[in-house]
Design a protein around this motif. Structure first.
Motif, PDB file in Angstrom:
ATOM      1  N   SER A  85       7.386  10.417  13.218  1.00 44.13           N
ATOM      2  CA  SER A  85       6.954  10.962  11.925  1.00 44.13           C
ATOM      3  C   SER A  85       8.149  11.362  11.069  1.00 44.13           C
ATOM      4  O   SER A  85       8.188  11.098   9.865  1.00 44.13           O
ATOM      5  CB  SER A  85       6.053  12.181  12.137  1.00 44.13           C
ATOM      6  N   ARG A 113       0.827  -1.210   0.000  1.00 44.64           N
ATOM      7  CA  ARG A 113       0.000   0.000   0.000  1.00 44.64           C
ATOM      8  C   ARG A 113       0.860   1.259   0.000  1.00 44.64           C
ATOM      9  O   ARG A 113       0.517   2.254  -0.644  1.00 44.64           O
ATOM     10  CB  ARG A 113      -0.946  -0.010   1.198  1.00 44.64           C
ATOM     11  N   ILE A 114       1.977   1.230   0.707  1.00 41.02           N
ATOM     12  CA  ILE A 114       2.903   2.368   0.663  1.00 41.02           C
ATOM     13  C   ILE A 114       3.448   2.532  -0.753  1.00 41.02           C
ATOM     14  O   ILE A 114       3.453   3.624  -1.319  1.00 41.02           O
ATOM     15  CB  ILE A 114       4.058   2.178   1.666  1.00 41.02           C
ATOM     16  N   ALA A 131       9.236   9.754   7.446  1.00 44.33           N
ATOM     17  CA  ALA A 131       9.308  10.613   6.260  1.00 44.33           C
ATOM     18  C   ALA A 131      10.649  10.510   5.551  1.00 44.33           C
ATOM     19  O   ALA A 131      10.731  10.668   4.321  1.00 44.33           O
ATOM     20  CB  ALA A 131       9.031  12.055   6.659  1.00 44.33           C
ATOM     21  N   GLY A 143       9.414   3.060   6.358  1.00 41.45           N
ATOM     22  CA  GLY A 143       8.181   3.531   6.962  1.00 41.45           C
ATOM     23  C   GLY A 143       7.428   2.496   7.772  1.00 41.45           C
ATOM     24  O   GLY A 143       6.367   2.817   8.324  1.00 41.45           O
ATOM     25  N   GLY A 164       1.026   3.960  -3.192  1.00 45.96           N
ATOM     26  CA  GLY A 164       0.614   5.337  -2.944  1.00 45.96           C
ATOM     27  C   GLY A 164      -0.704   5.492  -2.236  1.00 45.96           C
ATOM     28  O   GLY A 164      -1.181   6.624  -2.053  1.00 45.96           O
ATOM     29  N   SER A 165      -1.311   4.380  -1.793  1.00 41.23           N
ATOM     30  CA  SER A 165      -2.607   4.490  -1.121  1.00 41.23           C
ATOM     31  C   SER A 165      -2.478   4.702   0.382  1.00 41.23           C
ATOM     32  O   SER A 165      -3.480   4.897   1.068  1.00 41.23           O
ATOM     33  CB  SER A 165      -3.452   3.236  -1.397  1.00 41.23           C
ATOM     34  N   LEU A 166      -1.247   4.632   0.897  1.00 40.74           N
ATOM     35  CA  LEU A 166      -1.040   4.785   2.328  1.00 40.74           C
ATOM     36  C   LEU A 166       0.287   5.487   2.563  1.00 40.74           C
ATOM     37  O   LEU A 166       1.294   5.153   1.928  1.00 40.74           O
ATOM     38  CB  LEU A 166      -1.056   3.412   3.005  1.00 40.74           C
ATOM     39  N   ASP A 167       0.270   6.447   3.457  1.00 33.73           N
ATOM     40  CA  ASP A 167       1.465   7.221   3.768  1.00 33.73           C
ATOM     41  C   ASP A 167       2.234   6.544   4.899  1.00 33.73           C
ATOM     42  O   ASP A 167       1.653   6.105   5.898  1.00 33.73           O
ATOM     43  CB  ASP A 167       1.041   8.633   4.190  1.00 33.73           C
ATOM     44  N   ALA A 168       3.573   6.472   4.744  1.00 29.37           N
ATOM     45  CA  ALA A 168       4.403   5.794   5.747  1.00 29.37           C
ATOM     46  C   ALA A 168       4.255   6.435   7.119  1.00 29.37           C
ATOM     47  O   ALA A 168       4.165   5.739   8.139  1.00 29.37           O
ATOM     48  CB  ALA A 168       5.862   5.811   5.303  1.00 29.37           C
ATOM     49  N   ALA A 169       4.240   7.763   7.157  1.00 29.32           N
ATOM     50  CA  ALA A 169       4.100   8.440   8.450  1.00 29.32           C
ATOM     51  C   ALA A 169       2.774   8.092   9.109  1.00 29.32           C
ATOM     52  O   ALA A 169       2.685   7.959  10.334  1.00 29.32           O
ATOM     53  CB  ALA A 169       4.221   9.953   8.259  1.00 29.32           C
ATOM     54  N   ARG A 170       1.720   7.908   8.300  1.00 28.66           N
ATOM     55  CA  ARG A 170       0.407   7.553   8.846  1.00 28.66           C
ATOM     56  C   ARG A 170       0.444   6.167   9.494  1.00 28.66           C
ATOM     57  O   ARG A 170      -0.164   5.952  10.549  1.00 28.66           O
ATOM     58  CB  ARG A 170      -0.632   7.576   7.719  1.00 28.66           C
TER      59      ARG A 170
END
Length: 430
Positions: free
Chosen positions: A57, A18-19, A61, A69, A22-28
């Motif tokens: 975070s 998912r990272i 990043a 991430g 592009g559907s999920l941000d690593a920091a999230r």
């Protein structure tokens, strides 16, 4: 509390995809892990220290590499420069090492975000920790890697680092219903890990599934260990009996289920019998561990014995009586057995047996029995706990896949076959 109310493992490979997509941000992902720790760890008590959100975070990043991430927790037997390292002992309360353990450095180089430290039995021996089992908080999570197994089982992190000197990775993985991987010694470095027994200490890995554990192993070892395809028509050697102790009816029922699943998935099973020398290794393991622990923990015993638990102090006092001649004899037994063990794998892809004698024992006064793991630690075999089954009491009960030393990739792919076969059987039965 309801049985299994905290059980929610996270698939690390799915998060990675998912990272990358592009559907999920690593920091999230990292912040979600910290949120989950805040939510459930007051009940599970798997963590001894947690990184602050701002630092987490920033680390996510700037991360890059195969684990970029992804949050990972590390057993508090490994040194960390940015988090306190107590080795499960009041002697080291607030201790801040000057450097990271080598396995922590490998995590960071691979892009992982070390979000916290997990509980360990005192110096990775057998004193129970405060950690509860996410599958059933009334049962032990096992040990000594209690916190690492529980953190993955509760969905706090997708990956965790543990260790094994007897059964400290495979047993808690079985009890907590997650995958556990004990590699061939030397595949992953023990530098910066508080030593208990230099001949036996091994880094262990925890993940939601076997494929996830293999992905983590590859990222850290830099070798092709990820499961890209299942073996064709594997043959599993199932012991006719065991020299250490008999498995419970519960464990045998789980093994029977796996045998049936393997057959339906295109594999097969061959009965094997252990040679007499396998029984001798039980004593050899105890002798080697005792002799080396008395020396490894000499400073703590000589200077802080009143701060040791009664269990560990009594063990060390017994260990002091093991002389050099007995130790040398046990080391010779170990070396000979490592040379003899090739015959165990004649005609089979891997051995298959219970990972523990039964489901996790009820109560928190013990970490359980490592009898099904000690010999394989002594022999240096790669071992994988395959999750997916439950015992008659409703708690997880794992299966252990064992291969010859150096066959780590084979061990993981064979374990993935068993995991896949059990999943297929479950779908057909539902």
């Amino acid at each position: 509390m309801n049985t299994g109310s905290f059980y929610r493992p996270l698939a690390g490979l799915a998060l990675r995809r998912r990272i990358d997509g592009g559907s999920l941000d690593a920091a999230r992902i990292v912040l979600d892990a910290l949120d989950r720790i805040d939510e459930v760890d007051r009940e599970i008590n798997a963590m001894t220290a947690v990184i602050d959100r701002e630092k987490a975070s920033a680390a996510a990043a700037s991360s890059h590499g195969p684990l970029a991430g992804l949050p990972v927790a590390v057993k508090d037997i490994f040194d960390t420069a940015d988090l306190p390292t107590g080795y499960g002992s009041p002697i080291y309360t607030g201790h801040r090492p000057a450097a990271d353990a080598a396995i922590v450095t490998l995590l960071r180089r691979a892009g992982a975000v070390v979000v916290g430290k997990t509980t360990t039995s005192e110096f990775a021996y057998m004193s129970p920790t405060v950690t509860r089992n996410p599958c059933d908080p009334a049962r032990t999570p096992g040990g000594s890697s209690a916190g690492s197994a529980a953190a993955v089982a509760a969905g706090m992190v997708p990956f965790a680092i543990g260790s094994q000197t007897g059964g400290s990775t495979i047993r808690p993985a079985s009890f907590c219903g997650v995958a556990g991987f004990k590699p061939t010694p030397g595949l992953l470095p023990t530098v910066g890990m508080k030593c208990f027994s230099w001949s036996l200490d091994t880094v262990g890995l925890f993940a939601a599934s076997v494929r996830d554990a293999a992905f983590l192993a590859q990222a850290l070892a830099g070798r092709p260990l990820a499961v890209t395809a299942l073996p064709d028509k594997p043959v599993f050697g199932v012991p006719l009996d065991y020299p250490w102790s008999a498995p419970s009816g519960n464990a045998l029922a789980a093994l029977d289920t796996a045998v049936r699943a393997i057959g339906l998935a295109g594999g097969s099973v061959k009965s094997v019998r252990f040679d007499a020398w396998m029984a001798d290794l039980i004593g050899a393991h105890h002798t080697i561990q005792s002799y080396e622990a008395w020396r490894s923990l000499g400073y703590e015993y000589d200077n802080h014995r009143d701060e040791l638990s009664p269990l560990l102090r009594a063990f060390l006092e017994r260990a002091a009586t093991v002389d050099a001649e007995a130790y040398q004899h046990a080391c010779v037994q170990m070396r000979r057995a490592r040379e003899q063990q090739a015959s165990l794998f004649d005609g089979v892809t891997a051995l298959l047996m219970p990972a523990a004698p039964d489901e996790a024992p009820e109560g928190l006064g013990s970490t359980g029995d490592p009898a099904f793991n000690r010999n394989w630690t002594l022999l240096g075999n790669p071992c994988t706990n395959v999750p997916g089954l439950r015992g008659h009491g409703g708690a997880p009960i794992g299966l252990q896949v064992v291969c010859s030393p150096g066959s780590d990739s084979r061990c993981l792919s064979a374990a993935a076959f068993v995991e896949h076969a059990l999943a297929q059987l479950g779908r057909e039965g539902s």
